[in-house]
Enzyme design. Structure first.
Site, PDB file in Angstrom:
ATOM      1  N   SER A 182      -1.753   4.622  -5.000  1.00  0.00           N
ATOM      2  CA  SER A 182      -1.127   5.501  -4.132  1.00  0.00           C
ATOM      3  C   SER A 182      -1.714   6.899  -4.471  1.00  0.00           C
ATOM      4  CB  SER A 182       0.394   5.614  -4.866  1.00  0.00           C
ATOM      5  OG  SER A 182       0.774   6.542  -4.295  1.00  0.00           O
ATOM      6  N   HIS A 231      -2.342   3.452  -0.514  1.00  0.00           N
ATOM      7  CA  HIS A 231      -0.982   3.630  -0.348  1.00  0.00           C
ATOM      8  C   HIS A 231      -0.522   4.871   0.047  1.00  0.00           C
ATOM      9  CE1 HIS A 231       3.073   2.137  -1.323  1.00  0.00           C
ATOM     10  NE2 HIS A 231       3.415   3.015  -1.693  1.00  0.00           N
ATOM     11  N   ASP A 282       2.470   7.554   0.595  1.00  0.00           N
ATOM     12  CA  ASP A 282       3.843   7.822   0.222  1.00  0.00           C
ATOM     13  C   ASP A 282       4.272   8.734   0.817  1.00  0.00           C
ATOM     14  OD1 ASP A 282       4.826   5.656  -1.803  1.00  0.00           O
ATOM     15  OD2 ASP A 282       3.274   6.820  -3.150  1.00  0.00           O
ATOM     16  N   MET A 325       7.436  11.213   1.823  1.00  0.00           N
ATOM     17  CA  MET A 325       8.688  11.632   1.428  1.00  0.00           C
ATOM     18  C   MET A 325       9.099  12.890   2.057  1.00  0.00           C
ATOM     19  SD  MET A 325       8.503  11.372  -2.577  1.00  0.00           S
ATOM     20  CE  MET A 325       7.245   9.992  -3.428  1.00  0.00           C
ATOM     21  N   HIS A 384       4.144   3.951   3.247  1.00  0.00           N
ATOM     22  CA  HIS A 384       5.361   3.512   2.649  1.00  0.00           C
ATOM     23  C   HIS A 384       6.498   4.912   3.010  1.00  0.00           C
ATOM     24  CE1 HIS A 384       8.095   3.590  -1.284  1.00  0.00           C
ATOM     25  NE2 HIS A 384       8.696   3.468  -0.342  1.00  0.00           N
ATOM     26  N   MET A 421       9.375   7.149   2.950  1.00  0.00           N
ATOM     27  CA  MET A 421      10.724   7.236   2.332  1.00  0.00           C
ATOM     28  C   MET A 421      11.367   8.431   2.935  1.00  0.00           C
ATOM     29  SD  MET A 421       9.203   7.026  -1.653  1.00  0.00           S
ATOM     30  CE  MET A 421       7.440   6.911  -0.908  1.00  0.00           C
ATOM     31  N   MET A 429      10.523  -1.908  -5.051  1.00  0.00           N
ATOM     32  CA  MET A 429      10.378  -0.696  -5.569  1.00  0.00           C
ATOM     33  C   MET A 429      10.846  -1.077  -7.358  1.00  0.00           C
ATOM     34  SD  MET A 429       9.344   1.665  -3.977  1.00  0.00           S
ATOM     35  CE  MET A 429       9.282   2.868  -5.253  1.00  0.00           C
ATOM     36  N   ASP A 453       5.955  -1.778  -6.528  1.00  0.00           N
ATOM     37  CA  ASP A 453       5.431  -0.165  -6.426  1.00  0.00           C
ATOM     38  C   ASP A 453       6.490   0.360  -7.478  1.00  0.00           C
ATOM     39  OD1 ASP A 453       4.899   2.304  -5.767  1.00  0.00           O
ATOM     40  OD2 ASP A 453       5.689   2.468  -3.739  1.00  0.00           O
ATOM     41  N   GLY A 454       5.608   0.922  -8.522  1.00  0.00           N
ATOM     42  CA  GLY A 454       6.204   1.928  -9.501  1.00  0.00           C
ATOM     43  C   GLY A 454       5.803   1.472 -10.903  1.00  0.00           C
TER      44      GLY A 454
END
Ligand code: DX5
Ligand code: ZN
Length: 225
Positions: free
Chosen positions: A9, A34, A36, A38, A67, A69, A138, A180-181
């Site tokens: 990520s 990856h 992200d 947001m 991804h 969000m 997640m 993920d995480g």
């Protein structure tokens, strides 16, 4: 060849040198990038949009794993498909018509996936398996890198693994299972043993000076599962 994929990520990369970071992590063995997204609405943080994805596309010689969000999702699905995404995943809570959003991703020739938050039930997958190329579980609450892995996710990974295996036996279609995480060298083997095949890691990789060494250690752990 192992069927495991590592998706670093870039949320934890140096934002002032993103192109170089993408090149370096691919040279170090990344299978996916990856990305992200947001929006400070669906999650309490703000990152990057389709223009940055487009700018990074020439550096990304592996698929970009977007991804989302964000809420709503449909307009950004179109923008990210145009910006060069290979995979687009979104949270079902963020779309009024989940099946329609999944079809849209497919129509734009990208792979489609749903992302389940720690408290989201796996039942949302049941009626849309035919539309999915990936399920993303997640293992932290979305919004920030560097959080600790929520152990309860292991139970959910096993649950979804069973669901996807049954589906594959019936349909012959493989659906990837990504986590993920909080994924680190120390816990990647146990996450794989529970049934995941694709691993997002942000701080574990970009927080260290030698990306190749970390990815190598992760693969070493995976080879023993
Ligand atoms: C969190 C993001 C993750 C995050 C993972 O909302 O979806 O992809 O970057 O970071 P680490 O690996 O540091 O937990
Ligand atoms: Zn993510």
């Amino acid at each position: 060849m192992s069927h495991y994929r590592i998706s670093p990520s870039i949320l934890s990369a140096d934002f002032a040198r993103l192109g170089e970071e993408v090149s370096n992590v691919i040279a170090a063995g990344a299978d996916l990038i990856h990305f992200d997204v947001m929006d400070n609405h669906y999650v309490p943080n703000l990152t990057f949009g389709p223009m940055i994805c487009s700018a990074l596309k020439p550096y990304a010689t592996v698929p970009i794993d977007v991804h989302l969000m964000v809420e709503p999702v449909d307009d950004l699905i179109q923008s990210f498909a145009k910006a060069g995404a290979g995979i687009i995943t979104f949270h079902p809570e963020a779309s009024k018509h989940v099946d329609r959003s999944l079809s849209l991703i497919c129509d734009l020739s990208c792979q489609a996936g749903l992302v389940l938050n720690p408290a989201t039930s796996v039942s949302v997958l049941e009626n849309v398996l035919d539309r999915l190329d990936m399920v993303l579980l997640m293992s932290v609450n979305p919004g920030f890198g560097g959080q600790s892995f929520i152990q309860q996710t292991l139970v959910k990974i096993r649950q979804v693994r069973a669901m996807l295996d049954e589906y594959e036996a019936q349909s012959g279609r493989h659906i990837a299972l990504e986590v993920d995480g909080g994924v680190k060298v120390d816990n990647i083997a146990e996450i794989a043993a529970a049934g995941a095949d694709t691993f997002v890691a942000g701080s574990a990789i970009f927080g260290k000076p030698d990306y190749k060494a970390v990815i190598g250690q992760m693969r070493e752990e995976l080879s023993r599962v």
